[in-house]
Design a protein around this motif. Sequence first.
Motif, PDB file in Angstrom:
ATOM      1  N   LYS A  95       0.896  -1.494  -0.444  1.00  0.00           N
ATOM      2  CA  LYS A  95      -0.141  -0.195  -0.416  1.00  0.00           C
ATOM      3  C   LYS A  95       1.093   1.543   0.008  1.00  0.00           C
ATOM      4  O   LYS A  95       0.473   2.299  -0.561  1.00  0.00           O
ATOM      5  CB  LYS A  95      -1.309   0.131   1.619  1.00  0.00           C
ATOM      6  CG  LYS A  95      -2.034  -0.843   1.070  1.00  0.00           C
ATOM      7  CD  LYS A  95      -2.746  -1.357   2.899  1.00  0.00           C
ATOM      8  CE  LYS A  95      -3.982  -1.895   1.958  1.00  0.00           C
ATOM      9  NZ  LYS A  95      -3.155  -3.346   2.527  1.00  0.00           N
ATOM     10  N   LEU A  96       1.568   0.947   0.840  1.00  0.00           N
ATOM     11  CA  LEU A  96       2.715   2.536   0.345  1.00  0.00           C
ATOM     12  C   LEU A  96       3.124   2.472  -0.308  1.00  0.00           C
ATOM     13  O   LEU A  96       3.541   4.051  -1.160  1.00  0.00           O
ATOM     14  CB  LEU A  96       4.160   2.294   1.849  1.00  0.00           C
ATOM     15  CG  LEU A  96       2.994   2.405   3.433  1.00  0.00           C
ATOM     16  CD1 LEU A  96       4.315   2.109   4.874  1.00  0.00           C
ATOM     17  CD2 LEU A  96       2.983   3.608   3.655  1.00  0.00           C
ATOM     18  N   ARG A  97       3.957   1.515  -1.010  1.00  0.00           N
ATOM     19  CA  ARG A  97       4.444   1.733  -2.159  1.00  0.00           C
ATOM     20  C   ARG A  97       3.702   2.176  -3.487  1.00  0.00           C
ATOM     21  O   ARG A  97       3.602   3.095  -4.227  1.00  0.00           O
ATOM     22  CB  ARG A  97       4.816   0.400  -2.970  1.00  0.00           C
ATOM     23  CG  ARG A  97       6.388  -0.517  -2.485  1.00  0.00           C
ATOM     24  CD  ARG A  97       6.209  -1.332  -3.369  1.00  0.00           C
ATOM     25  NE  ARG A  97       5.952  -2.470  -4.347  1.00  0.00           N
ATOM     26  CZ  ARG A  97       5.486  -3.571  -3.534  1.00  0.00           C
ATOM     27  NH1 ARG A  97       5.765  -3.956  -2.300  1.00  0.00           N
ATOM     28  NH2 ARG A  97       4.392  -4.499  -4.506  1.00  0.00           N
ATOM     29  N   PHE A  98       2.290   1.564  -3.248  1.00  0.00           N
ATOM     30  CA  PHE A  98       0.834   2.198  -4.716  1.00  0.00           C
ATOM     31  C   PHE A  98       0.751   3.828  -4.165  1.00  0.00           C
ATOM     32  O   PHE A  98      -0.199   4.233  -4.469  1.00  0.00           O
ATOM     33  CB  PHE A  98      -0.279   1.747  -4.623  1.00  0.00           C
ATOM     34  CG  PHE A  98       0.062   0.616  -5.191  1.00  0.00           C
ATOM     35  CD1 PHE A  98       0.386   0.817  -6.797  1.00  0.00           C
ATOM     36  CD2 PHE A  98       0.044  -0.693  -4.617  1.00  0.00           C
ATOM     37  CE1 PHE A  98       0.016  -0.373  -7.609  1.00  0.00           C
ATOM     38  CE2 PHE A  98       0.093  -1.855  -5.370  1.00  0.00           C
ATOM     39  CZ  PHE A  98       0.048  -1.819  -7.109  1.00  0.00           C
ATOM     40  N   GLY A  99       1.245   4.419  -2.990  1.00  0.00           N
ATOM     41  CA  GLY A  99       1.087   5.331  -2.730  1.00  0.00           C
ATOM     42  C   GLY A  99       0.360   5.992  -1.528  1.00  0.00           C
ATOM     43  O   GLY A  99      -0.319   7.440  -1.221  1.00  0.00           O
ATOM     44  N   ALA A 100      -0.352   5.460  -0.752  1.00  0.00           N
ATOM     45  CA  ALA A 100      -1.526   5.303  -0.272  1.00  0.00           C
ATOM     46  C   ALA A 100      -0.924   5.368   1.443  1.00  0.00           C
ATOM     47  O   ALA A 100       0.100   5.348   1.451  1.00  0.00           O
ATOM     48  CB  ALA A 100      -1.756   3.477   0.162  1.00  0.00           C
ATOM     49  N   SER A 101      -2.226   6.015   1.971  1.00  0.00           N
ATOM     50  CA  SER A 101      -1.726   6.351   3.092  1.00  0.00           C
ATOM     51  C   SER A 101      -2.020   6.254   4.233  1.00  0.00           C
ATOM     52  O   SER A 101      -3.467   5.294   4.016  1.00  0.00           O
ATOM     53  CB  SER A 101      -2.225   8.136   3.395  1.00  0.00           C
ATOM     54  OG  SER A 101      -4.053   8.047   3.372  1.00  0.00           O
ATOM     55  N   LEU A 102      -1.837   5.247   5.335  1.00  0.00           N
ATOM     56  CA  LEU A 102      -2.244   4.752   6.139  1.00  0.00           C
ATOM     57  C   LEU A 102      -2.813   5.079   7.942  1.00  0.00           C
ATOM     58  O   LEU A 102      -2.387   6.831   8.011  1.00  0.00           O
ATOM     59  CB  LEU A 102      -0.997   3.736   6.675  1.00  0.00           C
ATOM     60  CG  LEU A 102       0.191   2.893   5.983  1.00  0.00           C
ATOM     61  CD1 LEU A 102       0.418   1.978   7.000  1.00  0.00           C
ATOM     62  CD2 LEU A 102      -0.898   2.137   5.275  1.00  0.00           C
TER      63      LEU A 102
END
Length: 102
Positions: free
Chosen positions: A54-61
């Motif tokens: 998810k972080l690689r795709f630019g998502a925020s957690l």
Amino acid sequence: FVKNNTCIDKVIGLDKYKSRQYHLYNATLIHNIDWCIKNNITYYQLGITDYHAKLRFGASLTPLFIYVKINNRVLNAIFTKPIAKLTQPKNFDPVLKKLGKN
């Protein structure tokens, strides 16, 4: 799942090895985002696993909160906070451990 203007993506249970071999996580993500665009869905909420992808795709957690309650009042008072601290996702996921240090 679609609720209001949000598509909520849940785990579908892919075979771990086949998924990596055929990039199924990426394929399903791209398909789902394409579907959201075609159906005018503004928000796409990913599931609660695989933080690294998810972080690689630019998502925020968003933090995940785990609540623990033991039915016995005495044991609940003694053990609830320590159990909750021990079972935090950041204790088991190396990606979350790195994020916590920033």
